[in-house]
Structures are given as structure tokens and as C-alpha cells.
Design an enzyme around this catalytic site. Structure first.
Site, PDB file in Angstrom:
ATOM      1  N   HIS A 142      -1.798  27.242   9.799  1.00 62.07           N
ATOM      2  CA  HIS A 142      -2.678  27.178  10.694  1.00 62.07           C
ATOM      3  C   HIS A 142      -2.225  25.953  11.754  1.00 62.07           C
ATOM      4  O   HIS A 142      -2.585  24.778  11.361  1.00 62.07           O
ATOM      5  CB  HIS A 142      -4.264  26.761  10.636  1.00 62.07           C
ATOM      6  N   HIS A 190      -0.581  24.431  15.666  1.00 63.71           N
ATOM      7  CA  HIS A 190      -0.411  24.574  17.231  1.00 63.71           C
ATOM      8  C   HIS A 190       0.883  24.089  17.380  1.00 63.71           C
ATOM      9  O   HIS A 190       1.044  22.693  17.340  1.00 63.71           O
ATOM     10  CB  HIS A 190      -1.424  23.762  18.019  1.00 63.71           C
ATOM     11  N   ARG A 222       2.507  24.481  20.553  1.00 67.23           N
ATOM     12  CA  ARG A 222       2.463  24.271  22.087  1.00 67.23           C
ATOM     13  C   ARG A 222       3.433  24.716  23.012  1.00 67.23           C
ATOM     14  O   ARG A 222       3.418  24.565  24.029  1.00 67.23           O
ATOM     15  CB  ARG A 222       2.257  22.555  22.219  1.00 67.23           C
ATOM     16  N   HIS A 233     -11.838  31.614  13.788  1.00 66.02           N
ATOM     17  CA  HIS A 233     -12.359  30.192  14.013  1.00 66.02           C
ATOM     18  C   HIS A 233     -13.813  30.367  14.311  1.00 66.02           C
ATOM     19  O   HIS A 233     -14.096  30.974  15.299  1.00 66.02           O
ATOM     20  CB  HIS A 233     -11.519  29.429  15.153  1.00 66.02           C
ATOM     21  N   HIS A 246     -10.252  26.770   8.949  1.00 62.75           N
ATOM     22  CA  HIS A 246     -10.910  25.442   9.083  1.00 62.75           C
ATOM     23  C   HIS A 246     -12.311  25.223   8.554  1.00 62.75           C
ATOM     24  O   HIS A 246     -12.959  24.701   9.357  1.00 62.75           O
ATOM     25  CB  HIS A 246     -10.253  24.576  10.204  1.00 62.75           C
ATOM     26  N   ASN A 267     -12.243  19.810  16.424  1.00 61.98           N
ATOM     27  CA  ASN A 267     -13.269  20.961  16.375  1.00 61.98           C
ATOM     28  C   ASN A 267     -12.895  22.033  15.364  1.00 61.98           C
ATOM     29  O   ASN A 267     -11.736  22.270  15.223  1.00 61.98           O
ATOM     30  CB  ASN A 267     -13.153  21.472  17.731  1.00 61.98           C
ATOM     31  N   ASP A 280      -4.418  22.594  10.703  1.00 64.13           N
ATOM     32  CA  ASP A 280      -4.872  22.654  12.102  1.00 64.13           C
ATOM     33  C   ASP A 280      -4.027  21.643  12.799  1.00 64.13           C
ATOM     34  O   ASP A 280      -4.609  21.168  13.849  1.00 64.13           O
ATOM     35  CB  ASP A 280      -6.222  22.512  12.206  1.00 64.13           C
ATOM     36  N   HIS A 298      -1.426  16.073  20.774  1.00 62.27           N
ATOM     37  CA  HIS A 298      -2.015  15.919  22.056  1.00 62.27           C
ATOM     38  C   HIS A 298      -1.337  14.412  22.264  1.00 62.27           C
ATOM     39  O   HIS A 298      -0.959  13.660  21.485  1.00 62.27           O
ATOM     40  CB  HIS A 298      -3.397  15.753  22.063  1.00 62.27           C
ATOM     41  N   GLY A 344      -8.351  17.724  17.937  1.00 62.47           N
ATOM     42  CA  GLY A 344      -7.370  17.874  17.426  1.00 62.47           C
ATOM     43  C   GLY A 344      -6.598  16.693  16.993  1.00 62.47           C
ATOM     44  O   GLY A 344      -6.553  15.830  17.556  1.00 62.47           O
TER      45      GLY A 344
END
Lengths: 312, 424
Positions: free
Chosen positions: B61, B63, B65, B180, B233, B279, B306, B310, B325
Site C-alpha cells: 500500500h 502512493h 504519485r 479503504h 490500513h 486518514n 500507506d 506530500h 498522509g
């Protein structure tokens, strides 16, 4: 005492001694507003910026008058008149304002923590004039000033705070301050308006409005925020007024000399009846009057040439 | 080219657990032998004395981007962060710009990852078109392009009938659904865990219920349709309890949690620290304990991070406005090894949680056997190090663990027999 705070962001970060010092200073300021010439030169040459991101009448005017009575230059601007309307971020806007060398920036903002956010990044003093649901320290200070004036002392008083506790920054700051100053606080409202973990403030949740009022020395009613009406927190204004509103009959449950406070603006006939709002126990207009004195005191303490401890 | 990793503690739970030499040839494991058993010369020798070698860690899991938000992370920087964290494979979520809901985007991710050539990247494609929660995507095409699973991560399918149909339809193609779990009507405008800290800060709360009510729904749907479901998660005690009970009665449910949920509570938000905003949100101590118990008793199958990069300017905002995140890839192993050092888990348990179980859930094989691709993680479980976000390989810096002292880290990572990271 030496007052060394750079900012007034919430009541939690003030000690009981600091609160007392602010209230004592405010008490001394109050007389200025009663003079025929309502102005002293204390803050001549100081610049105060009022940045109100949310609508406000009484708080904004109160800060404005407080600054002017101390001879400071006061500049007020709102969200629509600022370049935030053009998409500038909050941080860029306040940094721009700071570059013009104000001594104190007063900010109201709809986001909880907004005042802390900017205070950490600015070197000028910051006064929080209300941030989201978090804090409204000047309101709590003027409420405490009013209570102390009328009752002589806050310690030992039974205070009932009634209404939408969950969404109220006034309630949070008052719970924080009143408990710190030794009052015993009960809160009450529809269960939808009582937030989880409220016991952490050292207050008691009363099972009913009547129970909250029973023997209270001070009754603080909170405004039902019309903008929250659509959020299924209660049924109708009619039912709210009947079940949770303060009227003369209910007020009789409190001590006969109980004070009635309301931070305004009031919804007459909803959380408070006309007869109570205008009655002999109401100190709602004294609250407004003391608001000016408290804000004068804070401007004086933050910008009045008192050296900060960290400047030594 | 023949490589030997010698004298390390080789640990593939249930298969091998002891000091061994690993011989690697043509990217594959050639042999795993007693130390010194094969005396041949190797072209390259990695002395792993005092180190532990496990099947490659898999983070199911993350990201990455890319495409669309390359200022936060790219497939390259994300993969660099992965291999530094000891991960040989990651599954990247579909909420890119545009959304990975078609074979074109999936193929792009697969091809970029090949060019980057660090960790293996398995794209997770969207369940519904544009994460809209209404129209099912072309699962056969997505699978053919390289999608390993399906998820509307972050924008969960609200409509129960759509989720039911997605589960049924995905069965035709053997694709796993990852959920999720969040009821947006309950979460409302919440930005952190509902509780005393949120109340004190005047922030809107997200109740445990907003997660667990959907966990219960997914379990019910999986049971009814006879499908598999993987719960992403997990953060609440109620979810752990629901998954435990469902497993007991034979529902094909698996679940992951993230290091922050067994390490931190909502107290970490402090005075509006956006590095602690994610989250689902950090929960209470009772939840943290339930997560740890779920890892211990096998209710929770894996640890996934997760990983959610950012940019600093995005996190440098009032709490309400900051995006959800935190980064995970470069701190996951250190934080997870704490569970071993504390005695909650054995090292074998941890290898199951971070490698074997994710592989099993995803239908991958990473057994340490001759002939298998040499995807290996070499770790120093005792090395004490300090988390320094400025040193991250990730493009972003958003972690609540900056300055933390952790015990244990990856010192080398091999993917297909190639050393893609080495610091030993």
C-alpha cells in the site's frame, strides 16, 4: 508581575496569575471609556492590524475601539477585502501584513488552530479573536471579568454553560478559564452538542438543563449557530427553545442572584427568552462594555513597551 | 556472474532459519547451503555476518504519485525510497492524476517502473471509473496490463450494491479487491480521531465507527458473494474484532495495518501538527493496543505503510487544510522491528507480516528456494539510527518520526539478484 507573553492564543496557555493580571489591568482600563475624552496616548505610534476572516460585529468593533482609545493606529481588513480573495494563502497574506511592521496582529479565522499556525511563523504579537471551534480567549477573559466584577471572585462559583458545546470556541475557552480560576463548571445541551472527551476539561455534564441550573451562580447561554441548523444536531428551533432554552421559569432554579451571560449575537426566543435577556439578572451589555477594557489591556500588555523576557 | 551472500542468518519462516550461504546466479537463487559447504569462487561476495537475510519485503500500500503529482513523488524516487527501506516490491494505489482506471495508465506505470529498475512495482487499479463509485472498470484489460489488485483507496465505494457487483465481477478475473473502509457520511468534515484531543483542539472528529461499519459491510459482502476482500490500513479496535470474528467463521478476509497505527496515538497531533494527519487518523491507546494484539494473533496479516508523500508547502498549513498522509517506506522496518525488540513478535512473525503474507495475498511467490528470483532483504536488526527526513530518498519529507531513534534497518536490498541498495 512581569507579563512576558508574545501572543494571546488561547486560555490554556495562560496561568491563573496571568489571567488575574490581565483582568486587573482591564479593570484599570475600564475608566478610560467613561471619560468625556476617551483617549490616552499609551500606544501612540503603535500599529495594530485586525484581520477578520469571518464575519464579526461586536468583536471587531471592540478591538478597533480598544486600539483607538489607546491612540494606536488601527487597520482593519476582512477576507473579501484582502488578497486572499485572489487565492493568496493565509501564510503569505499574514507575512505580507507583518512586513509592514505592525506591533500586534489580531486575527479571526474559521479554522481551528489558525492563530497558532500564524503565531509560530510571525515575530509580531498575535491575538486570537476566535479560531474555528477552538478558542476565543478575549471572550472568556471579558466573561471572567464580568463575573469577577459582579461576584467579587470566581473561585467557588457554580457556573452552568448551556448550548452547543461541541461547536463553541466560547465554551472551550470559558471551561478552560473558569476551571483554572477555581469555579465549578457544569455543561448541558442536546447530546449531539456534547463532544467526546469533554470531561478532560474538568467539567461535569449535567443530565438536564434543569439539573445544570440548579443552584448555579452564573448561567452562560451559548448561541445556536443558524449555519449549523442543517446539520441534524436537533429538530426544530421551537423544540430547542422549549427543551434547552433559558426562560424566566427555568432561571428560577438557579440562585436568586445568578448572573445570565450570553456572548452574542442572541437568537431571542431560541436559546434565551426576551424576559431573561433583558431582565435584571442579565449582564449581557456589561460583557460588551468589559470587552473593550479587556482588549485595551491586552494591547497594552503586548505592545505597551513592556519588554518581553526573551528580549533580554 | 555468480554472487554469494555468506554467513548471514537466513530466515524464511517454516523453510529456513539459520546461518547459511546464499548463492545467486543469473538473478535467481542457485543454492542455500550450510556456511562454506560450496567452496567455489564467487564473482561478488557480500559478508552478512551478524545480518539477517529474508525474502524481499513487500509494501502492498503505497502512493507513488506518478503520473500527475511528480512534485510529491515519482516512480523513481518512490522506488528509491522503497529499496532503501528494504522493500523489493510495492503496490501503488490508483489515485494518480489521471486515475489509474484504464490499461493505458497501468501500462505506463509498469513501463516507468521497468525503466527505473529498482523495486518491483505492482499497480493497483481503480474499482470504478475515476474513483466515482458508480461505473466498473475493465478488469480484464487492467489485469492484462499488469494490475495486481483493485481499490478505490481514499474514495471508497459508498454504494453497497456497486461494491457487491465489483466483488462478483472481479472474481471472473481473479483480481483481489482492497477496501479503504470509511463511511464518508459518518466521517463528515472530520480531520482527526474523535476524542479528547480533537475536542480540546476544536477539530472535527472522525469516529472509529466510520471505519468499522464499512469493515463490517465488506465482510458481509465477501461472505455473501464468496469473494476475497483485503481491508486496508486497519486503525480501530472494532475493525480488528470484526476481522477476527469473520476469519473464525471462514470469511476470506485479510487485512493490513500501518506502522503509525501501532506506534502512535492521536496525542501525537499535539498542537495541530500536520505531520500527524492521515486518514484513517491516529486513534486512541486502546486502539493502538488492539492493533498490536491483532498483529500478534494473526488477525492482521500484514504491515503496509500507506506511504503518502506530500510537498512541504502542502503540509505547512492550518490542520484542516493540510492533506492527509505520511511517508512510510523508509521508516517502516525500523518501526516494525520495535515490535520484535519489545518481544511482541518473533522475527519470523515480522517476516510473515512484511513479506510472506503480502506475497500470499497478492498471489506472488517469494520463497527462498533454488530457482526463485533473488529478491532479498538484508537487515541489521540491531543497528541504532536516527530518522533524518532531509536524508530521505523520497521527494517529500512528511513524517512524524523525524529525530526518532530506531533500532534496525535494511542494509542491502536485492531485486532479481541485483543489488539495488547497499549500505554495509
Amino acid at each position: 508581575m512581569q507579563f512576558t507573553k508574545k501572543d494571546i492564543l488561547d486560555i490554556a496557555s495562560l496561568s491563573a496569575e496571568e489571567i488575574t493580571h490581565i483582568l486587573d489591568t482591564a479593570q484599570g482600563m475600564k475608566e478610560i471609556s467613561l471619560r468625556p475624552v476617551k483617549k490616552v496616548p499609551t500606544l501612540r505610534g503603535k500599529t495594530l492590524v485586525l484581520f477578520f476572516h469571518e464575519d464579526s460585529t461586536r468583536t471587531k468593533v471592540s478591538f478597533d475601539i480598544a486600539g483607538k482609545r489607546l491612540s494606536a493606529d488601527v487597520i482593519a481588513l476582512g477576507k473579501s477585502g484582502s488578497s486572499m480573495a485572489k487565492g493568496e494563502t493565509l501564510l503569505d497574506t499574514v507575512k505580507t501584513l507583518e512586513a509592514m511592521q505592525p506591533d500586534v496582529l489580531v486575527m479571526r479565522h474559521g479554522t481551528s488552530g489558525a492563530a497558532h499556525f500564524i503565531a509560530r511563523r510571525l515575530s509580531c504579537g498575535v491575538i486570537n479573536a476566535g479560531d474555528g471551534k477552538h478558542a476565543h480567549p478575549t471572550q472568556a477573559l471579558l466573561d471572567m471579568m464580568t463575573i469577577r466584577e459582579k461576584k467579587g471572585c470566581i473561585r467557588g462559583l457554580e457556573v452552568a454553560i448551556i448550548g452547543d458545546i461541541a461547536h463553541s470556541r466560547v465554551a472551550r475557552s470559558n471551561m478552560e478559564g473558569l476551571v483554572k480560576m477555581g469555579a465549578s463548571v457544569r455543561v448541558c445541551g442536546p447530546p449531539t452538542m456534547i463532544p467526546k472527551g469533554i470531561e478532560g476539561y474538568g467539567v461535569r455534564v449535567a443530565p438536564s438543563v434543569d439539573a445544570a441550573l440548579e443552584g448555579a451562580d452564573v448561567v452562560m447561554m451559548l448561541r445556536i449557530q443558524k449555519e449549523r441548523m442543517g446539520k441534524v444536531l436537533f429538530s426544530t428551533e421551537r423544540e430547542y427553545a422549549r427543551q434547552f432554552g433559558l426562560n424566566a421559569g427555568r432561571l428560577a432554579l438557579a440562585r436568586p442572584d445568578a448572573l445570565v451571560l450570553h456572548p452574542g449575537p442572541m437568537n431571542r426566543g431560541v436559546e434565551i427568552s426576551d424576559s431573561v435577556a433583558d431582565g435584571s439578572q442579565s449582564v449581557i451589555l456589561e460583557q460588551v462594555e468589559n470587552g473593550v477594557a479587556v482588549r485595551m489591556a491586552l494591547f497594552y500588555l503586548l505592545a505597551g513597551g513592556v519588554r518581553h523576557a526573551d528580549e533580554d | 556472474m555468480r554472487m554469494k551472500i555468506e554467513n548471514g542468518h537466513v530466515l524464511d519462516p517454516g523453510r529456513v532459519d539459520g546461518i547459511r550461504d546464499i548463492w545467486i546466479r543469473e538473478g535467481r537463487i542457485e543454492a542455500i547451503t550450510e556456511p562454506g559447504e560450496i567452496k567455489d569462487a564467487a564473482d561478488e561476495v557480500l559478508d552478512a555476518k551478524g545480518l539477517v537475510i529474508t525474502p524481499g519485503l513487500i509494501d502492498m500500500h503505497v502512493h507513488l504519485r506518478e503520473p500527475g503529482q511528480e512534485y510529491k513523488e515519482t516512480i523513481e524516487t518512490g522506488c528509491r525510497a522503497a529499496v532503501r527501506g528494504g522493500f523489493t516490491a510495492v503496490c501503488c494505489m490508483p489515485n494518480t492524476r489521471p486515475v489509474n482506471d484504464n490499461a493505458g495508465i497501468t501500462a505506463f506505470i509498469v513501463s516507468r517502473a521497468r525503466e527505473v529498475n529498482l523495486a518491483r512495482v505492482y499497480p493497483v487499479a481503480a474499482i470504478t471509473a475515476g474513483l466515482s463509485g458508480t461505473q466498473l472498470n475493465e478488469y480484464a484489460d487492467l489485469k492484462a496490463a499488469g494490475a495486481i489488485a483493485l481499490s478505490d483507496d481514499g474514495m471508497p465505494v459508498a454504494n453497497a450494491q456497486v461494491m457487491r457487483r465489483a466483488m462478483e465481477y472481479a472474481k471472473a478475473f481473479g483480481l483481489l479487491l482492497i477496501s479503504h473502509c470509511e463511511d464518508h457520511t459518518l466521517a463528515g468534515d472530520g480531520v482527526m480521531n474523535e476524542g479528547e484531543t480533537a475536542t480540546r483542539l476544536g477539530l472535527s472528529g472522525i469516529s472509529n465507527l466510520s471505519e468499522s461499519i464499512v469493515v463490517e459491510r465488506e465482510i458481509g459482502l465477501a461472505e455473501w458473494t464468496g469473494s476475497r476482500i483485503h481491508i486496508a490500513h486497519v486503525s480501530t479496535r472494532e475493525s480488528v474484532r470484526a476481522i477476527r470474528e469473520a476469519k473464525k467463521r471462514g470469511v476470506q478476509v485479510t487485512a493490513e495495518t500501518a506502522p503509525h497505527y501501532f506506534t502512535l496515538t492521536d496525542v501525537a497531533v499535539g498542537m495541530y501538527d500536520t505531520a500527524a494527519k492521515m486518514n484513517p487518523p491516529l486513534r486512541s491507546e486502546a486502539d493502538r493496543e488492539a492493533i498490536r494484539e491483532g498483529l500478534r494473533d494473526g488477525t492482521l496479516d500484514c504491515i503496509a505503510t500507506d506511504h503518502a508523500p506530500h510537498a512541504p508547502m502542502e503540509k505547512d498549513a492550518p490542520f484542516d487544510d493540510a492533506p492527509n498522509g505520511i511517508l512510510g517506506l523508509e521508516t517502516s522496518l525500523g518501526l516494525s522491528l520495535a515490535l520484535v525488540h519489545e518481544g511482541l513478535l518473533s522475527l519470523g512473525d515480522l517476516v510473515r507480516l512484511m513479506s510472506k503474507n503480502p506475497a500470499r495475498i497478492l498471489g506472488l511467490s517469494n520463497d527462498l528456494v533454488p530457482g526463485a528470483p533473488a529478491d532479498l532483504t538484508v537487515m541489521d536488526t540491531e543497528a541504532v539510527w536516527t530518522v533524518d527526513p532531509s536524508d530521505f530518498a523520497s521527494l517529500s519529507r512528511n513524517t512524524p518520526f523525524g529525530g526518532w531513534k530506531l533500532k534496525g534497518r535494511a542494509v542491502a536490498t536485492l531485486v532479481g539478484g541485483r543489488v539495488v541498495f547497499r549500505d554495509c
